[in-house]
Write an enzyme that holds these catalytic residues in place. Structure first.
Site, short mmCIF file in Angstrom:
data_model
loop_
_atom_site.label_atom_id
_atom_site.label_comp_id
_atom_site.label_asym_id
_atom_site.label_seq_id
_atom_site.Cartn_x
_atom_site.Cartn_y
_atom_site.Cartn_z
CG HIS A 1 -9.56 48.44 33.28
ND1 HIS A 1 -10.09 47.80 32.19
CD2 HIS A 1 -8.21 48.45 33.09
CE1 HIS A 1 -9.10 47.44 31.38
NE2 HIS A 1 -7.96 47.82 31.90
CG HIS B 1 -5.16 51.60 33.38
ND1 HIS B 1 -5.49 52.42 32.32
CD2 HIS B 1 -5.00 50.35 32.85
CE1 HIS B 1 -5.53 51.71 31.21
NE2 HIS B 1 -5.23 50.45 31.50
CG HIS C 1 -3.42 47.16 32.15
ND1 HIS C 1 -4.78 47.03 31.95
CD2 HIS C 1 -3.07 46.17 33.02
CE1 HIS C 1 -5.24 46.01 32.68
NE2 HIS C 1 -4.23 45.49 33.33
CG ASP D 1 -7.94 50.88 29.09
OD1 ASP D 1 -7.96 51.88 28.37
OD2 ASP D 1 -7.18 49.91 28.89
CG ASP E 1 -2.42 49.16 26.80
OD1 ASP E 1 -2.38 48.88 28.00
OD2 ASP E 1 -3.49 49.26 26.16
#
Length: 317
Positions: free
Chosen positions: A142, A65, A67, A213, A69
């Protein structure tokens, strides 16, 4: 037949002294001479400097995904790869928006990649098939679109019964290899020797699930069904279950529940919140083992090997 898994980053959200942000590598050198990277958090290329993994060997990258991080290390890694001997094309698989983000980043920074980058924006279903593997993606739960991946190794040829082949008149040399590979051969006298008659039954390949996630969801269970290894996030303990749900994450108990319901053989938990210190890991893992016994908590640079149907955590030199 074996595969190694090396974790370059096992933390959640931001880097800490103990854990960098998300990245792991499937070392498939024994199977197809490639390394596959899953996620590429900030400083992944720096983590690689402390590993035996060669950037030029990484030919496929899977992003769960968008994000930060999980992707902020990607532009730098792809740029540096060329300077480290990587001239072969790279196939990049990830959610919609990944291609646009990379194109914009490279345009603004004036970065040029001297090799071909093939960006595949993915959806549920099979996203890749090679001679040795099939890879499936499925959206999990998520706060933004996030995917899990299922890597299935295709059946492997059985063991060649050399004495039996020689008894049927097969000379030593390349014909024996063809029979081992599952191909029938015709001898000079016209006799056909069938591979199935001189080999054992085909061997089942391994299955690895890498879940991005996610909160607990049925999609994760489906991806991990009968997997040899499930790699699943476990950001929190049960004490923080409400917060985990709010932010689309899993507890160690939920990760263990996925492994149990999926009938997975092994669970490697990663994406651990920085709030948990090393001294808390025994209690952390104890929560999970109440649900599913075969659990390991991944640390940065931990390397695992799947060989002869067993998962082993390799000792660092």
């Amino acid at each position: 037949m074996h595969v190694d898994i090396e974790f370059l980053g096992t933390g959640a959200g931001m880097p800490s002294k103990q854990r960098n942000t998300s990245a792991l590598v499937l070392d498939l050198a024994d199977e197809n001479k490639e390394n596959w990277l899953f996620d590429c958090g900030e400083a992944t290329q720096h983590q690689l400097l402390h590993s035996a993994i060669k950037p030029k060997k990484i030919t496929k990258i899977f992003i769960t995904h968008l994000h930060g991080d999980h992707i902020f290390g990607l532009p730098g890694f792809l740029s540096s790869r060329a300077f480290l001997g990587g001239g072969d094309p790279v196939d990049l698989y990830g959610p919609a928006g990944l291609k646009e983000w990379l194109q914009h980043t490279y345009k603004v920074t004036g970065t040029y990649l001297p090799y071909k980058l093939n960006v595949h924006e993915i959806h549920d279903g099979m996203i890749l098939e090679t001679d040795e593997f099939k890879v499936y993606a499925k959206e999990v739960q998520h706060v933004i679109q996030s995917f899990g991946f299922r890597i299935e190794q295709k059946e492997l040829p059985g063991t060649l019964l050399i004495d039996k082949a020689i008894e049927q008149g097969v000379p030593k040399g390349p014909l024996l290899q063809r029979l081992k590979d599952g191909l029938d051969v015709e001898l000079e006298n016209g006799q056909v020797v069938y591979s199935k008659d001189v080999t054992t039954e085909k061997k089942k390949g391994f299955v690895i699930a890498v879940i991005g996630d996610t909160s607990y969801c049925e999609a994760s269970v489906e991806l991990a069904q009968d997997a040899d290894i499930l790699i699943h996030e476990a950001t929190f303990t049960d004490e923080y279950a409400e917060g985990a749900k709010e932010f689309g994450h899993s507890t160690i108990v939920e990760a263990a529940t996925v492994a149990k319901e999926a009938n997975a053989k092994n669970l490697i938990a990663n994406h651990i919140s920085a709030r948990f210190m090393p001294s808390e890991m025994p209690a952390f893992i104890a929560e999970g083992t109440e649900v599913f016994e075969a659990i390991s908590i991944a640390d940065d640079f931990a390397r695992y090997q799947w060989k002869h149907g067993e998962l082993t955590k390799l000792v660092k030199n």
